[in-house]
Design a protein around this motif. Sequence first.
Motif, mmCIF file in Angstrom:
data_model
loop_
_atom_site.group_PDB
_atom_site.id
_atom_site.type_symbol
_atom_site.label_atom_id
_atom_site.label_comp_id
_atom_site.label_asym_id
_atom_site.label_seq_id
_atom_site.Cartn_x
_atom_site.Cartn_y
_atom_site.Cartn_z
ATOM 1 N N GLY A 231 0.724 -1.242 -0.017
ATOM 2 C CA GLY A 231 -0.046 0.041 -0.119
ATOM 3 C C GLY A 231 0.598 1.177 -0.029
ATOM 4 O O GLY A 231 0.493 2.259 -0.760
ATOM 5 N N TYR A 232 1.958 1.280 0.939
ATOM 6 C CA TYR A 232 2.886 2.310 0.846
ATOM 7 C C TYR A 232 3.411 2.628 -0.689
ATOM 8 O O TYR A 232 3.373 3.719 -1.085
ATOM 9 C CB TYR A 232 3.931 1.892 1.914
ATOM 10 N N PHE A 233 4.167 1.420 -1.282
ATOM 11 C CA PHE A 233 4.575 1.781 -2.523
ATOM 12 C C PHE A 233 3.545 2.139 -3.810
ATOM 13 O O PHE A 233 3.983 2.784 -4.437
ATOM 14 C CB PHE A 233 5.250 0.360 -3.088
ATOM 15 N N ALA A 234 2.259 1.569 -3.475
ATOM 16 C CA ALA A 234 1.344 2.035 -4.395
ATOM 17 C C ALA A 234 1.043 3.481 -4.301
ATOM 18 O O ALA A 234 0.787 4.221 -5.336
ATOM 19 C CB ALA A 234 -0.098 1.252 -4.247
ATOM 20 N N ALA A 235 1.023 3.888 -3.200
ATOM 21 C CA ALA A 235 0.805 5.489 -2.798
ATOM 22 C C ALA A 235 2.097 6.389 -3.376
ATOM 23 O O ALA A 235 1.716 7.303 -3.994
ATOM 24 C CB ALA A 235 0.783 5.856 -1.280
ATOM 25 N N VAL A 236 3.299 5.809 -3.399
ATOM 26 C CA VAL A 236 4.645 6.404 -3.802
ATOM 27 C C VAL A 236 4.005 6.642 -5.275
ATOM 28 O O VAL A 236 4.613 7.696 -5.799
ATOM 29 C CB VAL A 236 5.711 5.733 -3.599
ATOM 30 N N LEU A 237 3.985 5.861 -5.953
ATOM 31 C CA LEU A 237 3.678 5.665 -7.341
ATOM 32 C C LEU A 237 2.603 6.537 -7.945
ATOM 33 O O LEU A 237 2.786 7.158 -8.987
ATOM 34 C CB LEU A 237 3.525 4.171 -7.984
ATOM 35 N N SER A 238 1.555 6.494 -7.313
ATOM 36 C CA SER A 238 0.220 7.425 -7.494
ATOM 37 C C SER A 238 0.221 8.727 -6.877
ATOM 38 O O SER A 238 -0.548 9.538 -7.045
ATOM 39 C CB SER A 238 -0.947 6.428 -7.151
ATOM 40 N N LYS A 239 1.387 9.097 -6.210
ATOM 41 C CA LYS A 239 1.561 10.044 -5.328
ATOM 42 C C LYS A 239 0.442 10.536 -4.517
ATOM 43 O O LYS A 239 -0.184 11.603 -4.573
ATOM 44 C CB LYS A 239 1.785 11.499 -6.389
#
Length: 227
Positions: A189-197
Amino acid sequence: MPKKKMSLAQKVNVLRASVMGANDGIISVAGIVIGVAAATSNPYSILISGLSGSLAGTISMCMGEYVSVSTQKDSQKMALISERQRLKDQYQQEFNYVQKQYEKQDIDSKLAHQATKELMDKDALSTVVQERYGFNPKEFTSPYAAAIASFISFPTGSILPMVAVTMAPENVRIFATMVAVLIALLITGYFAAVLSKANRVKSMLRNATAGLLTMCVTYLIGQLFAR
């Protein structure tokens, strides 16, 4: 002939497919093995169900990414064909459209006109397509790269719940699997948020909640068939 390097946008799309593939692998297989573990304590049955779910999910995700990105690519190609015709038939209208887009960004009218002229003279098609459709016509996303990323990441993600449910002691098998899965989902979830800002805390909590809900539902279903 030197191989063309992937652009940043193309790399981000592959990373997106990888993160989502791993995330789906974790949630899907966790739901399967916990549901089976709630119905039976037979480790062989649990492992086989997890492996079957992992195989089916891998193929499904791989083909899903391929079809999805191919459809997007086809739509972009049609947009290019349409825009080429517009530039041929009504160049000035397209010029005015781009200029207005720049003016909407609080750019002075004269400066917007100058910028539009310079960009249109250099590459009219790319300029208009980026403003009208929001993509770079020189950087198509590869459906093969997205499919391969999912093909690798889904089974990789599915390993965690299968290892947790088969290696943990029987009396804490389900609880240990849930904890391991929730930690993994917080990470994806953290990495998904980083990619989608996006907001990282919200993304992590949303991801963990979805996984927890999935596992609870399949656990209850498994309990209905417990024997």
